[in-house]
Design a protein around this motif. Structure first.
Motif, mmCIF file in Angstrom:
data_model
loop_
_atom_site.group_PDB
_atom_site.id
_atom_site.type_symbol
_atom_site.label_atom_id
_atom_site.label_comp_id
_atom_site.label_asym_id
_atom_site.label_seq_id
_atom_site.Cartn_x
_atom_site.Cartn_y
_atom_site.Cartn_z
ATOM 1 N N PRO A 1 -7.811 -8.232 -9.388
ATOM 2 C CA PRO A 1 -7.076 -8.720 -8.229
ATOM 3 C C PRO A 1 -6.970 -7.644 -7.160
ATOM 4 O O PRO A 1 -6.899 -6.446 -7.462
ATOM 5 N N VAL A 2 -6.976 -8.054 -5.910
ATOM 6 C CA VAL A 2 -6.715 -7.127 -4.805
ATOM 7 C C VAL A 2 -5.229 -6.799 -4.796
ATOM 8 O O VAL A 2 -4.376 -7.695 -4.886
ATOM 9 N N ARG A 3 -4.934 -5.511 -4.704
ATOM 10 C CA ARG A 3 -3.541 -5.066 -4.724
ATOM 11 C C ARG A 3 -3.267 -4.166 -3.514
ATOM 12 O O ARG A 3 -4.148 -3.444 -3.055
ATOM 13 N N ILE A 4 -2.029 -4.216 -3.071
ATOM 14 C CA ILE A 4 -1.585 -3.419 -1.926
ATOM 15 C C ILE A 4 -0.511 -2.444 -2.388
ATOM 16 O O ILE A 4 0.450 -2.837 -3.063
ATOM 17 N N ALA A 5 -0.690 -1.189 -2.017
ATOM 18 C CA ALA A 5 0.281 -0.144 -2.344
ATOM 19 C C ALA A 5 0.769 0.520 -1.064
ATOM 20 O O ALA A 5 0.106 0.469 -0.020
ATOM 21 N N VAL A 6 1.919 1.145 -1.182
ATOM 22 C CA VAL A 6 2.411 2.004 -0.113
ATOM 23 C C VAL A 6 2.722 3.359 -0.716
ATOM 24 O O VAL A 6 3.241 3.451 -1.835
ATOM 25 N N GLN A 7 2.340 4.403 -0.009
ATOM 26 C CA GLN A 7 2.728 5.762 -0.395
ATOM 27 C C GLN A 7 3.884 6.174 0.509
ATOM 28 O O GLN A 7 3.695 6.403 1.713
ATOM 29 N N LEU A 8 5.072 6.250 -0.066
ATOM 30 C CA LEU A 8 6.242 6.710 0.671
ATOM 31 C C LEU A 8 6.279 8.228 0.552
ATOM 32 O O LEU A 8 6.710 8.781 -0.454
ATOM 33 N N VAL B 1 -13.642 -1.993 -3.512
ATOM 34 C CA VAL B 1 -12.244 -1.546 -3.519
ATOM 35 C C VAL B 1 -11.329 -2.727 -3.823
ATOM 36 O O VAL B 1 -11.490 -3.818 -3.268
ATOM 37 N N THR B 2 -10.350 -2.486 -4.698
ATOM 38 C CA THR B 2 -9.336 -3.507 -4.966
ATOM 39 C C THR B 2 -7.908 -2.988 -4.811
ATOM 40 O O THR B 2 -6.969 -3.777 -4.840
ATOM 41 N N LEU B 3 -7.730 -1.678 -4.668
ATOM 42 C CA LEU B 3 -6.397 -1.115 -4.461
ATOM 43 C C LEU B 3 -6.366 -0.387 -3.121
ATOM 44 O O LEU B 3 -7.100 0.582 -2.919
ATOM 45 N N PHE B 4 -5.533 -0.882 -2.206
ATOM 46 C CA PHE B 4 -5.449 -0.373 -0.844
ATOM 47 C C PHE B 4 -4.055 0.210 -0.630
ATOM 48 O O PHE B 4 -3.058 -0.486 -0.831
ATOM 49 N N THR B 5 -3.992 1.472 -0.204
ATOM 50 C CA THR B 5 -2.708 2.149 -0.054
ATOM 51 C C THR B 5 -2.494 2.586 1.391
ATOM 52 O O THR B 5 -3.324 3.289 1.968
ATOM 53 N N VAL B 6 -1.355 2.196 1.937
ATOM 54 C CA VAL B 6 -0.932 2.610 3.268
ATOM 55 C C VAL B 6 0.082 3.736 3.113
ATOM 56 O O VAL B 6 1.086 3.584 2.400
ATOM 57 N N GLY B 7 -0.156 4.869 3.745
ATOM 58 C CA GLY B 7 0.772 5.982 3.703
ATOM 59 C C GLY B 7 1.747 5.943 4.865
ATOM 60 O O GLY B 7 1.343 5.727 6.008
#
Length: 258
Positions: free
Chosen positions: A4-11, A230-236
């Motif tokens: 599955p495509v997943r969305i992450a955030v880096q705090l 790519v399936t894991l995308f992270t926004v910092g």
């Protein structure tokens, strides 16, 4: 394997008071992200180099209690800062506190100021990668010997792009690989990773998830990155405000695919 495509955030735990970080965690989970990362440094990486900053793993323990749905982890832990057996036990503990939602993100380390100010030997890139290669089997062995053992096989995400050594370590040990660089770099190094996988007897194309950081709206980059695997995308995002507007765009894009 279809992931599955997943969305992450880096705090990024810099330039903020802790209540602002806690609020950002709450807003990120409410926004629907799949993973919330921090990072493992002792000083800011941007802005005032001596600005406010907080420690990684203490924070992950707090996030494990605060959150209920998202996976959590560091993007990435510096292998140099903790004995592998200690790190394994810290990760196992956070795994249990969170009810099985920890990702062990780990890398060889690179930020020399952290080493100098906290008394670690910086060594060389080669020595740090060798230390990482040595640490991962020790971490997994410690998990297996623990009482209680982790609640699940804790996923290991390795960040780094060294083609000869780091990607070999990824091929041997990782469940996910976080790439740094542009699309062309990702594609080229992903192929090299799979070559290492053949050499070590792992089907890395199927077994190792591809992860990248994104700083543009999904309409500009998402399709090409998905095509590249790519399936894991992270926004910092950084403090003190922790603007999640771009994160929300990526979550909406993820949801539009289903």
């Amino acid at each position: 394997m279809t992931r599955p495509v997943r969305i992450a955030v880096q705090l990024q735990p810099q330039h903020a008071d802790y209540p602002q970080i806690r609020d950002a965690v709450r807003r990120a989970e409410d926004a629907g992200v799949d993973v919330i990362f921090n990072w493992d440094h002792f000083f800011p990486l941007s802005g005032d180099p001596d600005g406010k900053h907080f420690e990684c793993w203490t924070m992950l323990g707090a996030w494990a209690e605060q959150t209920s749905r998202v996976e959590i982890g560091a993007l990435v832990t510096c292998n140099s800062y903790r004995n592998p057996e200690l790190l394994a036990d810290m990760a196992r503990t956070v795994d249990h506190i969170s009810g099985g939602r920890l990702i062990l993100g780990i890398g060889a380390g690179w930020f020399e100021k952290d080493y100098d100010q906290f008394g670690y030997e910086f060594g060389t890139a080669g020595s740090r990668i060798a230390d990482l290669a040595d640490a991962l089997p020790r971490i997994k062995s410690r998990w297996a010997a623990s009482n209680p053992v982790p609640t699940r096989d804790i996923p290991v995400l390795i960040g780094g792009g060294g083609e000869r050594k780091t990607l070999r370590v990824v091929a041997e040990h990782a469940d996910a690989w976080h790439s740094f660089g542009d699309l062309d770099t990702l594609v080229r190094k992903s192929a090299i990773l799979d070559e290492h996988g053949v050499a070590v007897g792992r089907d890395t194309a199927a077994l190792v998830e591809r992860s990248v950081g994104v700083g543009k709206p999904p309409a500009e980059v998402a399709d090409a990155l998905v095509e590249a695997g790519v399936t894991l995308f992270t926004v910092g995002v950084s403090g003190p405000d922790y603007d999640l507007s771009l994160v929300e765009q990526w979550v909406a894009w993820r949801d539009s695919r289903s």
